[in-house]
Design a protein around this motif. Structure first.
Motif, mmCIF file in Angstrom:
data_model
loop_
_atom_site.group_PDB
_atom_site.id
_atom_site.type_symbol
_atom_site.label_atom_id
_atom_site.label_comp_id
_atom_site.label_asym_id
_atom_site.label_seq_id
_atom_site.Cartn_x
_atom_site.Cartn_y
_atom_site.Cartn_z
ATOM 1 N N GLU A 4 -36.311 -17.433 18.930
ATOM 2 C CA GLU A 4 -35.459 -17.957 18.272
ATOM 3 C C GLU A 4 -35.813 -17.919 16.863
ATOM 4 O O GLU A 4 -35.132 -18.053 16.107
ATOM 5 C CB GLU A 4 -35.172 -19.205 18.993
ATOM 6 N N GLN A 18 -33.805 -16.248 7.989
ATOM 7 C CA GLN A 18 -33.572 -17.997 7.682
ATOM 8 C C GLN A 18 -35.002 -19.026 7.413
ATOM 9 O O GLN A 18 -34.480 -20.361 7.763
ATOM 10 C CB GLN A 18 -32.587 -18.530 9.096
ATOM 11 N N GLU A 19 -35.719 -18.377 8.304
ATOM 12 C CA GLU A 19 -37.025 -18.762 7.569
ATOM 13 C C GLU A 19 -37.657 -18.563 6.927
ATOM 14 O O GLU A 19 -37.874 -17.206 6.257
ATOM 15 C CB GLU A 19 -37.753 -18.858 8.856
ATOM 16 N N GLN A 39 -34.730 -15.737 13.701
ATOM 17 C CA GLN A 39 -34.132 -16.117 12.551
ATOM 18 C C GLN A 39 -34.439 -15.581 11.085
ATOM 19 O O GLN A 39 -34.177 -15.672 10.215
ATOM 20 C CB GLN A 39 -34.795 -17.879 11.929
ATOM 21 N N SER A 60 -28.249 -18.441 16.544
ATOM 22 C CA SER A 60 -28.588 -18.152 15.094
ATOM 23 C C SER A 60 -28.290 -16.621 14.556
ATOM 24 O O SER A 60 -27.684 -16.547 13.338
ATOM 25 C CB SER A 60 -30.160 -18.077 14.829
ATOM 26 N N SER A 61 -27.459 -15.751 15.269
ATOM 27 C CA SER A 61 -27.005 -14.599 15.292
ATOM 28 C C SER A 61 -25.957 -13.513 16.343
ATOM 29 O O SER A 61 -26.576 -14.763 17.708
ATOM 30 C CB SER A 61 -28.514 -13.735 15.083
#
Length: 507
Positions: free
Chosen positions: A484, A493-494, A488, A8-9
């Motif tokens: 994780e 992202q969430e 995010q 994710s990054s």
């Protein structure tokens, strides 16, 4: 420990700021998170460091080496505050322990004899300021400063005030504050914040409880870039007057930046297959569970001086506070003990609640064992030896004991609040996938009904009970998965809309 990259990054530099870390010093579940989440983030490839106070009670404190001896300059104070940084380790994660004896060389962390230290505001204002002060001095430039609860609430405030205008070192640093329990707000009068002149020179109403008091938690919520709660349902509850303990407006103002992530479980410490504290290890199959829990039940009964007999055992391990629902249990406990059951309660805290439990235990010595203590080995034996685990909480941001209970095949009986909803599936609502029992009404009668319901299942449908045990033991709340989600969140992202989807009735 093998390093795995995260999809994710890119790797982040993360300073995790907490008032306690399990393995070094602990009073509650915050310490478990402060150990496990940084370890999982590091395993994902991120550069994680922990900052915490250097208390007298820190384990193996003499083994830490001194990285830095320095002072915290405060423009409005005639003398700077001297302190040192000791380097310890939590597993493979470096820990920067801030050594300021005038603040942290005390018998306890926060309180003695149920009375908080009178200068707790000043103590943790220093901790917040020194946490950022050491970063440039040690050459650690964080992308994320991850704060936890009120003790660290002034860190986001300082990043947005003291370091915002002309400090290039923190120009790209973002802050997160995790809410483990919003009932504790860190409310102190202005006199305690002499080390934070920014709070005194200009009025920040969003950080005030009233014109004379600052809430360190409110400051964190107002100034952090992101806010998260330790379960999705608790994040939703924080938007309500009841669930936020008076801070609903603060959380609603930041609802676009509010996230809910369920805590993971440390299955290294809590696993019936490997647990060194229990009488017999067992695996998640019916034969092994039946044999293992029978041996563990017998051992538990012997340890707490209950008759060794084949009856359903109900366990409870908690702090003795109304938050944990003791006031729901006490009025109906004698009525429940009329049945052929045994109850084991382990915990310490409120002396009035403890006295009431002792009185009931004295009246029912063959059915109720009350152990007034914090006893980690015995807690493991309760999880393994009991058939059901009671968590009738008034509120419960996430909860850990229900996670332990699941993996030990000990069916949780919980109230429909916070993270308990996110982690337990009610038998009366969805029996095929159920992992325990949930009651909703905040009353002793509702708890008694659910206790009796579970007893009927155990006695009249033993195979169905064993099926639920298998369901429970199949559950996993891994820290790697939680980490994780945190990454995010760090990257935006969430979002809490996922909470609204799963729990529309709570928002």
């Amino acid at each position: 420990m093998a390093t795995k990259t995260t999809p994710s990054s890119q790797p982040l530099k993360i300073l995790f700021v907490a008032s306690e870390v399990e393995g070094l010093v602990k009073t509650g579940g915050l310490a478990d998170v402060a150990k496990s989440l940084p370890a999982s983030l590091k395993a994902m490839g991120h550069d994680v460091r922990i900052a915490m106070p250097y208390y007298r009670k820190v384990a193996e404190r003499e083994q830490g080496d001194t990285l830095l001896e320095t002072v915290l300059y405060v423009p409005t104070q005639p003398e700077p505050v001297g302190y040192a940084v000791k380097r310890l380790y939590s597993g493979e994660v470096p820990v920067y322990a801030l050594d300021a004896p005038q603040y942290f060389d005390r018998a306890e962390l926060y309180a003695e004899n149920n009375e908080g230290y009178a200068d707790n505001g000043e103590r943790f204002a220093f901790f917040s300021a020194a946490t950022l002060d050491i970063c440039e001095k040690l050459g650690f430039q964080p992308d994320i400063v991850h704060c936890n609860d009120w003790h660290t609430g002034l860190v986001p405030f300082l990043l947005r005030t003291r370091y915002a205008a002309d400090d290039a070192f923190f120009a790209n640093t973002k802050s997160v504050i995790t809410i483990h329990n919003a009932v504790f707000k860190g409310n102190f009068d202005y006199e305690q914040f002499r080390l934070i002149p920014e709070l005194i020179q200009k009025r920040y109403v969003q950080a005030e409880m009233d014109s004379a008091h600052i809430s360190m938690l409110k400051a964190g919520v107002a100034f952090a870039d992101k806010i998260n709660a330790v379960s999705p349902n608790y994040a939703a509850e924080l938007l309500t007057e009841l669930g936020s303990h008076g801070m609903a407006a603060d959380f609603r103002n930041r609802s676009d930046d509010l996230y809910g992530i369920v805590n993971g479980c440390d299955y290294g410490d809590w696993n019936p297959e490997t647990d060194p504290y229990i009488a017999q290890n067992y695996k998640a199959n019916k034969v092994s569970v039946t044999r293992g829990k029978k041996a563990c039940k017998r051992d538990l009964q012997q340890q707490v001086n209950l008759p060794v007999k084949d009856v359903p055992v109900y366990g409870m391990v908690c702090r003795l506070t109304e938050q944990k629902g003791i006031h729901y249990l006490l009025p109906i406990l004698a009525d429940f003990l009329v049945h052929d059951v045994q109850v084991v309660i382990v915990g310490s805290g409120d002396p009035v609640l403890a006295a009431k439990l002792r009185s009931i235990s004295d009246a029912h010595p063959e059915k109720l064992a009350f152990v007034e203590a914090y006893n980690n080995p015995l807690a493991h034996c309760v999880e393994a030896g009991a058939d059901f685990f009671m968590m009738p909480s008034e509120f419960e941001p996430c909860g850990l004991n229900q996670l332990y209970s699941l993996v030990y095949g000990t069916l949780p009986i919980v109230r429909a609040v916070g993270g308990l909803i996110d982690t337990v599936i009610d038998y009366d609502q969805t029996p095929q996938v159920a992992t325990g029992f949930i009651f909703k009404a905040p009353t002793p009668e509702a708890l008694l009904i659910k206790l009796q319901r579970s007893l009927l299942l155990y006695c009249q449908r033993p195979q169905e009970f064993k099926r639920l045990q298998q369901n429970a033991m199949a559950c996993r709340f891994e820290w790697d998965e939680a980490a994780e989600l945190y990454v995010q969140m760090y990257n935006g992202q969430e979002h809490i809309t996922a909470v609204k989807k799963h729990h529309p009735e709570t928002v």
